[in-house]
Scaffold this motif. Sequence first.
Motif, PDB file in Angstrom:
ATOM      1  N   ARG A 166      -4.249  18.730  -6.787  1.00 13.80           N
ATOM      2  CA  ARG A 166      -4.656  18.707  -5.139  1.00 13.80           C
ATOM      3  C   ARG A 166      -3.907  17.380  -4.621  1.00 13.80           C
ATOM      4  N   THR A 167      -3.482  17.380  -3.433  1.00 14.68           N
ATOM      5  CA  THR A 167      -2.822  16.428  -2.606  1.00 14.68           C
ATOM      6  C   THR A 167      -3.911  15.499  -1.896  1.00 14.68           C
ATOM      7  N   VAL A 168      -3.997  14.468  -2.171  1.00 10.22           N
ATOM      8  CA  VAL A 168      -4.719  13.625  -1.131  1.00 10.22           C
ATOM      9  C   VAL A 168      -3.859  12.457  -0.404  1.00 10.22           C
ATOM     10  N   ALA A 169      -4.047  12.368   0.847  1.00 12.84           N
ATOM     11  CA  ALA A 169      -3.336  11.715   1.590  1.00 12.84           C
ATOM     12  C   ALA A 169      -1.799  11.373   1.207  1.00 12.84           C
ATOM     13  N   GLY A 170      -1.154  12.586   0.953  1.00 17.90           N
ATOM     14  CA  GLY A 170       0.321  12.612   0.311  1.00 17.90           C
ATOM     15  C   GLY A 170       0.257  12.128  -1.188  1.00 17.90           C
ATOM     16  N   LEU A 171      -0.650  11.701  -1.843  1.00 17.26           N
ATOM     17  CA  LEU A 171      -0.672  11.492  -3.169  1.00 17.26           C
ATOM     18  C   LEU A 171      -1.269  12.706  -4.075  1.00 17.26           C
ATOM     19  N   GLY A 185       6.140  -5.007  -7.239  1.00 17.50           N
ATOM     20  CA  GLY A 185       7.345  -4.206  -7.895  1.00 17.50           C
ATOM     21  C   GLY A 185       6.799  -3.074  -9.107  1.00 17.50           C
ATOM     22  N   ALA A 186       5.564  -2.974  -9.187  1.00 16.87           N
ATOM     23  CA  ALA A 186       5.101  -2.124 -10.201  1.00 16.87           C
ATOM     24  C   ALA A 186       5.003  -0.722  -9.905  1.00 16.87           C
ATOM     25  N   ARG A 187       5.218   0.160 -10.787  1.00 17.88           N
ATOM     26  CA  ARG A 187       5.120   1.643 -10.677  1.00 17.88           C
ATOM     27  C   ARG A 187       3.690   1.959 -11.113  1.00 17.88           C
ATOM     28  N   VAL A 188       2.715   2.627 -10.531  1.00 20.01           N
ATOM     29  CA  VAL A 188       1.278   2.850 -10.539  1.00 20.01           C
ATOM     30  C   VAL A 188       0.985   4.093 -10.742  1.00 20.01           C
ATOM     31  N   ALA A 220       0.722  -4.857  -1.710  1.00 19.72           N
ATOM     32  CA  ALA A 220       0.991  -5.906  -2.604  1.00 19.72           C
ATOM     33  C   ALA A 220       2.307  -5.882  -3.160  1.00 19.72           C
ATOM     34  N   GLY A 221       3.226  -4.914  -2.661  1.00 15.99           N
ATOM     35  CA  GLY A 221       4.396  -4.509  -2.989  1.00 15.99           C
ATOM     36  C   GLY A 221       4.725  -3.430  -4.240  1.00 15.99           C
ATOM     37  N   GLY A 222       3.664  -2.913  -4.630  1.00 13.74           N
ATOM     38  CA  GLY A 222       3.666  -1.776  -5.606  1.00 13.74           C
ATOM     39  C   GLY A 222       3.829  -0.465  -5.124  1.00 13.74           C
ATOM     40  N   ARG A 223       4.146   0.391  -5.966  1.00  7.73           N
ATOM     41  CA  ARG A 223       4.203   1.688  -5.563  1.00  7.73           C
ATOM     42  C   ARG A 223       3.257   2.704  -6.440  1.00  7.73           C
ATOM     43  N   VAL A 224       2.469   3.625  -5.787  1.00  8.35           N
ATOM     44  CA  VAL A 224       1.690   4.406  -6.801  1.00  8.35           C
ATOM     45  C   VAL A 224       2.548   5.886  -6.541  1.00  8.35           C
ATOM     46  N   VAL A 225       2.619   6.261  -7.734  1.00  7.26           N
ATOM     47  CA  VAL A 225       3.350   7.502  -7.873  1.00  7.26           C
ATOM     48  C   VAL A 225       2.650   8.767  -8.060  1.00  7.26           C
ATOM     49  N   GLY A 226       1.234   8.538  -8.312  1.00 12.54           N
ATOM     50  CA  GLY A 226       0.274   9.699  -8.514  1.00 12.54           C
ATOM     51  C   GLY A 226      -0.919   9.192  -8.858  1.00 12.54           C
ATOM     52  N   ALA A 227      -1.898  10.244  -9.360  1.00 18.24           N
ATOM     53  CA  ALA A 227      -3.270   9.600  -9.864  1.00 18.24           C
ATOM     54  C   ALA A 227      -3.828  10.861 -10.802  1.00 18.24           C
ATOM     55  N   ALA A 228      -4.796  10.477 -11.648  1.00 11.80           N
ATOM     56  CA  ALA A 228      -5.221  11.419 -12.787  1.00 11.80           C
ATOM     57  C   ALA A 228      -6.805  10.925 -12.589  1.00 11.80           C
ATOM     58  N   THR A 229      -7.561  12.217 -12.676  1.00 16.62           N
ATOM     59  CA  THR A 229      -9.010  11.954 -12.473  1.00 16.62           C
ATOM     60  C   THR A 229      -9.575  13.058 -13.497  1.00 16.62           C
ATOM     61  N   LEU A 230     -10.534  12.434 -14.241  1.00 16.93           N
ATOM     62  CA  LEU A 230     -11.470  13.271 -15.063  1.00 16.93           C
ATOM     63  C   LEU A 230     -11.861  14.524 -14.591  1.00 16.93           C
ATOM     64  N   ALA A 231     -12.306  14.552 -13.137  1.00 17.45           N
ATOM     65  CA  ALA A 231     -12.928  15.748 -12.606  1.00 17.45           C
ATOM     66  C   ALA A 231     -12.425  15.755 -11.279  1.00 17.45           C
ATOM     67  N   SER A 232     -12.724  17.014 -10.433  1.00 19.60           N
ATOM     68  CA  SER A 232     -12.347  17.004  -9.051  1.00 19.60           C
ATOM     69  C   SER A 232     -13.474  17.926  -8.596  1.00 19.60           C
TER      70      SER A 232
END
Length: 212
Positions: free
Chosen positions: A46-51, A170-173, A196-208
């Motif tokens: 799924r997409t959450v706020a563009g993520l 500078g981190a990719r998260v 803080a200057g990092g970039r979130v590229v996605g997310a993973a969760t146990l459940a939705s």
Amino acid sequence: MPTSLPRVAGLLQELVLPVDCTGCGLAGPALCAECRLRLRPQVSRRTVAGLRVASALDYAGVVQPVVVAFKNEGRTGLAGPLAVALRAAVAAALDEVDGDGLLLVPMARTRRSAVERGYDPVRLLLRRARLPHADLLRLVRRPRDQVRLGREERIANLERVMAARPAAAGARVLLVDDVVTTGATLTEAARAVAAAGGRVVGAATLASTPRR
């Protein structure tokens, strides 16, 4: 650190006292064979706020009582199959991005919750799944309990509640959490990393949770 009461209770229940299946309640092992099968990951997105968020399980049916028991009742013996599921969600999320140099970052935690439980659920699952993680997020204030809050209330409750540590610059998260409901927690975490200057590229969760 002394072992917490919930964890002691969970260990006693699993090791000493007669138990019923956490998923269906039938007499027998803490997780019967049929319920164990229902914890096999079936990744959804799924997409959450563009993520983009990859989740291993639907937070319904057998999954819900098992996750609640693991998170809130000290039933750490359930970590095995849940760790397998979380690992599948992380793998699915990584399939969509370049994983080189990517940091897995769990949500910020309060010291009090960790002490009361005796463990942090998401970090325990990451360890059991043999997935290294970076603790880049911290809470700058303690939010209200989210359980009875609606979507807009959750967003307001979590607004600017997190900050990312300097190492996020500078981190990719890839963010990691247990259950995504409205997505407010992940949205706030992504904001904190970006600030803080990092970039979130996605997310993973146990459940939705099922979307309405």
